[in-house]
Design a protein around this motif. Structure first.
Motif, short mmCIF file in Angstrom:
data_model
loop_
_atom_site.label_atom_id
_atom_site.label_comp_id
_atom_site.label_asym_id
_atom_site.label_seq_id
_atom_site.Cartn_x
_atom_site.Cartn_y
_atom_site.Cartn_z
N GLU A 46 -6.99 -5.25 -1.64
CA GLU A 46 -6.06 -4.26 -1.06
C GLU A 46 -6.78 -2.98 -0.66
O GLU A 46 -6.67 -2.53 0.49
CB GLU A 46 -4.90 -4.00 -2.03
CG GLU A 46 -3.72 -3.28 -1.40
CD GLU A 46 -3.87 -1.77 -1.42
OE1 GLU A 46 -3.29 -1.10 -0.54
OE2 GLU A 46 -4.57 -1.26 -2.33
N PRO A 47 -7.59 -2.36 -1.53
CA PRO A 47 -8.34 -1.17 -1.08
C PRO A 47 -9.42 -1.51 -0.06
O PRO A 47 -9.70 -0.70 0.84
CB PRO A 47 -8.95 -0.62 -2.37
CG PRO A 47 -8.90 -1.73 -3.36
CD PRO A 47 -7.73 -2.58 -2.99
N TYR A 48 -10.01 -2.69 -0.16
CA TYR A 48 -11.02 -3.12 0.82
C TYR A 48 -10.42 -3.10 2.22
O TYR A 48 -11.04 -2.58 3.17
CB TYR A 48 -11.49 -4.53 0.44
CG TYR A 48 -12.54 -5.13 1.35
CD1 TYR A 48 -13.89 -5.09 1.02
CD2 TYR A 48 -12.19 -5.78 2.53
CE1 TYR A 48 -14.86 -5.65 1.86
CE2 TYR A 48 -13.15 -6.35 3.37
CZ TYR A 48 -14.48 -6.27 3.03
OH TYR A 48 -15.43 -6.83 3.85
N ARG A 50 -7.48 -1.59 3.17
CA ARG A 50 -6.92 -0.28 3.50
C ARG A 50 -8.03 0.66 3.99
O ARG A 50 -7.83 1.41 4.96
CB ARG A 50 -6.23 0.29 2.26
CG ARG A 50 -5.46 1.57 2.51
CD ARG A 50 -4.48 1.90 1.40
NE ARG A 50 -4.78 1.31 0.12
CZ ARG A 50 -5.60 1.82 -0.79
NH1 ARG A 50 -6.26 2.94 -0.53
NH2 ARG A 50 -5.77 1.22 -1.96
N GLU A 51 -9.19 0.59 3.37
CA GLU A 51 -10.32 1.43 3.78
C GLU A 51 -10.82 1.08 5.18
O GLU A 51 -11.46 1.91 5.84
CB GLU A 51 -11.47 1.28 2.77
CG GLU A 51 -11.18 1.93 1.42
CD GLU A 51 -12.15 1.48 0.35
OE1 GLU A 51 -13.11 0.74 0.69
OE2 GLU A 51 -11.95 1.84 -0.83
N ARG A 52 -10.50 -0.11 5.64
CA ARG A 52 -10.93 -0.56 6.97
C ARG A 52 -9.82 -0.42 8.00
O ARG A 52 -9.91 -0.98 9.09
CB ARG A 52 -11.45 -2.00 6.89
CG ARG A 52 -12.83 -2.05 6.24
CD ARG A 52 -13.16 -3.43 5.68
NE ARG A 52 -14.53 -3.45 5.13
CZ ARG A 52 -14.87 -2.93 3.95
NH1 ARG A 52 -13.94 -2.36 3.18
NH2 ARG A 52 -16.12 -2.98 3.52
N GLY A 53 -8.78 0.34 7.66
CA GLY A 53 -7.76 0.69 8.64
C GLY A 53 -6.56 -0.22 8.72
O GLY A 53 -5.73 -0.07 9.61
N LYS A 55 -2.92 -1.71 7.47
CA LYS A 55 -1.72 -1.33 6.73
C LYS A 55 -1.44 -2.44 5.73
O LYS A 55 -1.23 -3.59 6.10
CB LYS A 55 -0.54 -1.17 7.68
CG LYS A 55 0.76 -0.81 6.98
CD LYS A 55 1.91 -0.74 7.98
CE LYS A 55 3.22 -0.47 7.25
NZ LYS A 55 4.37 -0.43 8.21
N THR A 56 -1.42 -2.10 4.45
CA THR A 56 -1.32 -3.12 3.41
C THR A 56 0.02 -3.04 2.68
O THR A 56 0.58 -1.97 2.50
CB THR A 56 -2.46 -2.99 2.38
OG1 THR A 56 -2.39 -1.70 1.77
CG2 THR A 56 -3.82 -3.18 3.04
#
Length: 397
Positions: A46-48, A50-53, A55-56
């Motif tokens: 999930e953070p992987y 989200r950090e790449r743009g 929407k999670t």
């Protein structure tokens, strides 16, 4: 650039080293069930994403068993890339020559539980989506990563995904299962069945005082073999082969199983695999008829279909199939058709959500669920590039 050029560029933008690194990272996360479950994979991904743009959204399906949904773009008519997070148990560790969660690379192969089924395919889909973002930015249609739990069980993850409306408004779904990068437009149906036989307990020395359900259950297994032969004579698919009626569970015994006690019940489990065109309700009726003809005096039985997954068939005329074929041509990859011998999450995306599906992904189809599971790295990277090219074709189509 035209659509084909952008598709080729997206394929080139796939970071091959990152595909391998991400697959290794996912394999190192134990996510079999019962056991650790899928939560740790979602906590990592999930953070992987989200950090790449992306929407999670995290959808709680059951305690410790979430789905992860990640979107690029917001327009209708886009594409779903699907890959599950659960794996089967590693089983007996003594049968592994490579530790199942080390993700060791040996001579071009990445080893570990889930490397083939299907953390490799999932990593390929994610890296493909990242490459698409690099080329298209925010695309005019939505590219959705569907990352569900529980594919290896009753598929409650994909069922919850569909029931919540997450499959609505899409033009199709790529199911990134290990199918040797073949274009699989067909997959078998499945029926999971419990048959319960009931008799009357007695002393083993005086069987006439009771009613033994084991002979009736055994006779029914013999009848299953006869029915299977009839079904196979009726249906043989060019890509799926023959239908199968396979007894997989046979449980009988009194308590722990005493030799001098005749039991009063038998439980028989069936794993049934069907081809397109075979009606499951009609098959259930034939099973019931065979069951009734197998019962001795004093024995009763019930037949319960507790999971029903239809066979699927996607028309080659759909935009999704044409996009996959064009992607293969653009990347000069072989265009080979195949069939999925088992059911996948795509079963319900096809049957419940009404989406065209193509099952295509890296890994040998006979490799999953074995000790020393592995995936060929070249095949893994090729799949990621193909997913990127197909995604661009669908998002700009």
């Amino acid at each position: 650039m035209d659509k084909d050029q952008l598709a080729q560029r997206a394929a080139q933008e796939v970071d091959a080293d990152e595909v391998v690194r991400l697959t290794q990272a996912l394999v190192r996360i134990e996510s079999y069930y019962p056991g650790p479950g899928e939560q740790p994979v979602v906590d990592f991904l999930e953070p992987y994403l989200r950090e790449r743009g992306f929407k999670t959204t995290v959808q709680e399906v059951a305690p410790g068993r979430p789905n992860l949904i990640a979107d690029l773009g917001e327009g209708p008519g886009g594409l779903i890339l699907e890959g599950h997070t659960d794996v089967v148990t590693h089983g007996n560790l003594e049968r592994w020559t490579v530790p199942p969660y080390e993700a060791r690379i040996v001579e071009g192969r990445l080893y570990g539980r889930g490397a083939c089924d299907m953390k490799g395919g999932l990593a390929a889909a994610i890296c493909a989506a990242v490459a698409v973002q690099k080329v298209l930015g925010t695309p005019p249609k939505t590219l959705r990563l569907c990352i569900p739990c529980d594919e290896e069980g009753l598929m409650m993850g994909i069922k919850a995904f569909i029931q919540a409306g997450y499959a609505e408004g899409f033009a199709g779904a790529l199911i990134c299962e290990p199918e040797e990068n073949q274009v699989c437009l067909w997959q078998k149906g499945a029926m999971r069945v419990w048959v319960r036989f009931r008799g009357r307990m007695s002393h083993g020395a005086m069987p006439y005082a009771g009613a033994n359900p084991i002979p009736s259950a055994s006779r029914f297994v013999v009848e299953l073999g006869k029915l299977q032969a009839v079904l196979q004579a009726e249906s043989q698919h060019p890509y799926l082969g023959l239908p199968w009626l396979t007894p997989t569970v046979f449980q009988a015994g009194a308590g722990e199983g005493q030799f001098n006690v005749m039991p009063d019940q038998v439980r028989l489990g069936l794993d049934i695999r069907t081809n397109p065109g075979q009606d499951h309700r009609a098959l259930e009726a034939r099973l019931q008829q065979a069951l009734e003809g197998s019962l001795e005096a004093g024995i009763s039985a019930t037949l319960e279909v507790f999971e029903d997954r239809p066979a699927t068939e996607t028309s080659p005329d759909t935009a999704l199939v044409q996009a996959v074929e064009q992607g293969l041509r653009l990347l000069q990859m072989p265009l080979q058709y195949g069939g999925v011998p088992g059911a996948t999450d795509g079963t319900f995306l096809w049957a419940w959500a009404g989406l065209p599906i193509v099952t295509i992904g890296p890994g040998g189809r006979t490799i999953p669920h074995q000790a020393d599971e592995y995936i060929e790295i070249a095949e893994l990277v090729a799949a990621a590039r193909l997913y990127a090219a197909v995604s661009v074709q669908m998002l700009l189509g």
